[in-house]
Scaffold this active site. Structure first.
Site, PDB file in Angstrom:
ATOM      1  N   HIS A 168     -10.282   0.277  14.114  1.00  0.00           N
ATOM      2  CA  HIS A 168      -8.886   0.633  14.330  1.00  0.00           C
ATOM      3  C   HIS A 168      -8.605   1.908  13.530  1.00  0.00           C
ATOM      4  O   HIS A 168      -8.613   1.881  12.312  1.00  0.00           O
ATOM      5  CB  HIS A 168      -7.983  -0.513  13.847  1.00  0.00           C
ATOM      6  CG  HIS A 168      -6.536  -0.360  14.205  1.00  0.00           C
ATOM      7  ND1 HIS A 168      -5.735   0.621  13.680  1.00  0.00           N
ATOM      8  CD2 HIS A 168      -5.748  -1.071  15.055  1.00  0.00           C
ATOM      9  CE1 HIS A 168      -4.515   0.502  14.164  1.00  0.00           C
ATOM     10  NE2 HIS A 168      -4.500  -0.513  15.005  1.00  0.00           N
ATOM     11  N   GLU A 216       6.374   2.603   3.896  1.00  0.00           N
ATOM     12  CA  GLU A 216       6.436   2.467   5.351  1.00  0.00           C
ATOM     13  C   GLU A 216       7.708   1.721   5.759  1.00  0.00           C
ATOM     14  O   GLU A 216       7.842   0.521   5.528  1.00  0.00           O
ATOM     15  CB  GLU A 216       5.220   1.699   5.875  1.00  0.00           C
ATOM     16  CG  GLU A 216       3.879   2.324   5.517  1.00  0.00           C
ATOM     17  CD  GLU A 216       2.704   1.509   6.022  1.00  0.00           C
ATOM     18  OE1 GLU A 216       2.931   0.575   6.825  1.00  0.00           O
ATOM     19  OE2 GLU A 216       1.557   1.788   5.608  1.00  0.00           O
ATOM     20  N   HIS A 276       7.731  -1.751   3.750  1.00  0.00           N
ATOM     21  CA  HIS A 276       6.589  -2.081   2.910  1.00  0.00           C
ATOM     22  C   HIS A 276       6.397  -0.923   1.939  1.00  0.00           C
ATOM     23  O   HIS A 276       6.011   0.178   2.335  1.00  0.00           O
ATOM     24  CB  HIS A 276       5.342  -2.315   3.761  1.00  0.00           C
ATOM     25  CG  HIS A 276       5.501  -3.437   4.737  1.00  0.00           C
ATOM     26  ND1 HIS A 276       5.007  -3.394   6.025  1.00  0.00           N
ATOM     27  CD2 HIS A 276       6.119  -4.642   4.617  1.00  0.00           C
ATOM     28  CE1 HIS A 276       5.292  -4.521   6.647  1.00  0.00           C
ATOM     29  NE2 HIS A 276       5.976  -5.290   5.812  1.00  0.00           N
ATOM     30  N   HIS A 279       0.510  -5.622   3.106  1.00  0.00           N
ATOM     31  CA  HIS A 279       1.133  -5.986   4.380  1.00  0.00           C
ATOM     32  C   HIS A 279       0.044  -6.025   5.450  1.00  0.00           C
ATOM     33  O   HIS A 279      -1.096  -5.633   5.210  1.00  0.00           O
ATOM     34  CB  HIS A 279       2.235  -5.000   4.768  1.00  0.00           C
ATOM     35  CG  HIS A 279       1.790  -3.567   4.796  1.00  0.00           C
ATOM     36  ND1 HIS A 279       1.691  -2.801   3.649  1.00  0.00           N
ATOM     37  CD2 HIS A 279       1.399  -2.761   5.808  1.00  0.00           C
ATOM     38  CE1 HIS A 279       1.265  -1.587   3.964  1.00  0.00           C
ATOM     39  NE2 HIS A 279       1.073  -1.536   5.274  1.00  0.00           N
TER      40      HIS A 279
END
Length: 435
Positions: free
Chosen positions: A289, A338, A362, A368
């Site tokens: 990812h 974020e 966050h 997270h």
């Protein structure tokens, strides 16, 4: 969806010229002794005169009356716009808000602006603020300009009909609009009640990110940004309110004419909009990812190379094809802060509880990642190519700054059970068998 009634000029960072009445732009100079049509010449500077030309931003406006014609500004109640971003409550926990409430009494866009979070301070031109807005009433005979920084506005509910000194912009959910520092604008609500998110940057202006090895094309392409064409109104003998935000405080002045009286203009400092559906996403076609920076639409850089005061990042519909990979966003501790919102649909890492019109924060180095249900499903899913739904759009305001909370944010629609979404994550460790 209502039909867009306006015309635009495509491009990002272009030097545009636009006339609502042909022949009203001076030829060969900016400030002639007498401007065509008896207009007033007024320069709007978005950067210092002496910055390198590649960074210099300014526009010349030719208007029926100069913007200086108003009564003295007087300080008024700031409402829920927090007056001191440098003095906020501190909370490093994972935070999530349920959808922010819509107004219960007539509220225009400025009255419905509420500060959620931020860091830094506008007086030193370094920092950010995050706001939400919730409104149900047009700004009638009223405009707003921000001395503190640039606004990036993300509608979530209801179209914004934005009138500016440079012309008009139609901004439904799925679009964004950027209003640079100092530009007067007014917001009407053609579809009724409206809600959305605002990122404010106090220092640098937004730019499209460099592409590096991606090449010359991709992400947010410059041709897809749209600036308004000149449009003016000549209204006088009215009671008009000009609202200003200056170092976090709200001020008002009165005048008897409309400030949207710019007949023609030229320059490279202007408001613009962008259709997020045109974002050309890149992604892994092999494994793992990639970092979410590949989804950056706009960035406001700091003085440190590669580090942003703020990035605007989206998570748009796209294909996921990576092999032998946990496809949702990975578990993460980040040196950045974020703030996330959801325009519509379901976010891939939080399929329950994170709702359109809500938000999450966050903070720097706060852990997270996907909730328990998402982890369980993704760990067992068949890894066939999957197209994420076209009706999903999440976004992130990411900042290198450590952000605090306003009293409004700390006491409104907080999801006190947010932390529980990870409580089902248990140890699955089984030591490998050695032969």
């Amino acid at each position: 969806m209502e039909k867009d009634p306006y015309h635009y000029q495509p491009g990002f960072g272009n030097h545009f010229s636009s006339e609502a009445v042909p022949g009203t732009l001076p030829l060969g100079q900016n400030s002639p002794q007498v401007c065509p049509g008896g207009l007033y010449a007024e320069q709007l500077s978005g950067t210092a005169f002496t910055v390198p030309r590649v960074y210099n931003q300014r526009s010349w406006l030719y208007r029926t009356r100069p913007s200086v014609c108003h009564s003295p500004l007087k300080k008024v109640d700031s409402g829920l716009i927090h007056p001191d971003i440098g003095n906020l409550q501190i909370d490093p926990n994972q935070l999530r808000w349920k959808p922010f409430p819509l107004p219960s009494s007539p509220t225009d866009w400025v009255q419905g602006l509420k500060t959620i979070s931020g860091a830094g301070h506008p007086s030193v031109r370094h920092g950010i603020a995050v706001h939400i807005y919730a409104a149900d009433t047009d700004m009638k005979n009223k405009c707003f300009y921000n001395s503190d920084g640039d606004f990036l506005i993300v509608p979530q509910l209801g179209t914004l009909d934005v009138n500016t000194e440079f012309g008009k912009l139609w901004v439904p959910p799925g679009y964004i609009v950027v209003i640079p520092r100092g530009i007067c604008f007014s917001v009407n609500l053609p579809s009724g009640a409206s809600r959305g998110y605002v990122l404010e940057v106090f220092g640098s202006h937004f730019k499209i990110p460099d592409l590096g090895p991606i090449g010359a094309n991709g992400l947010a392409n410059p041709r897809d940004f749209e600036a308004p064409v000149a449009a003016f109104e000549e209204r006088s003998g009215i009671e008009y309110t000009k609202v200003n935000k200056y170092i976090g405080q709200i001020w008002e002045a009165k005048q008897d004419w409309s400030p949207f009286n710019v007949v023609s203009w030229h320059g490279n400092y202007y408001p613009y909009r962008y259709n997020l559906a045109l974002f050309n996403a890149v992604n892994s076609v092999s494994f793992d990812h990639p970092d979410p920076s590949i989804f950056t639409v706009l960035t406001a850089p700091s003085n440190e190379p590669g580090v942003a005061v703020a990035d605007f990042v989206i998570f748009p519909p796209r294909w996921q094809v990576s092999e032998h990979t946990f496809r949702p966003p990975y578990y993460h501790r980040n040196c950045m802060s974020e703030f996330m919102g959801l325009v519509f649909g379901i976010y891939e890492a939080k399929q329950e509880g994170f709702l359109p019109g809500g938000a999450s924060l966050h903070s720097c180095m706060t852990p997270h990642g996907p909730d328990t249900e998402t982890f369980e499903k993704a760990s067992k899913a068949e890894l066939a190519p999957v197209k994420m739904k076209n009706d999903t759009l999440a976004f992130m305001f990411e900042s290198s700054l450590l952000m605090g909370l306003t009293p409004y944010a700390a006491s409104t629609n907080i999801d006190d059970d947010y932390w529980k979404c990870w409580s089902g994550l248990k140890s699955n460790f089984v030591p490998p068998t050695h032969k």
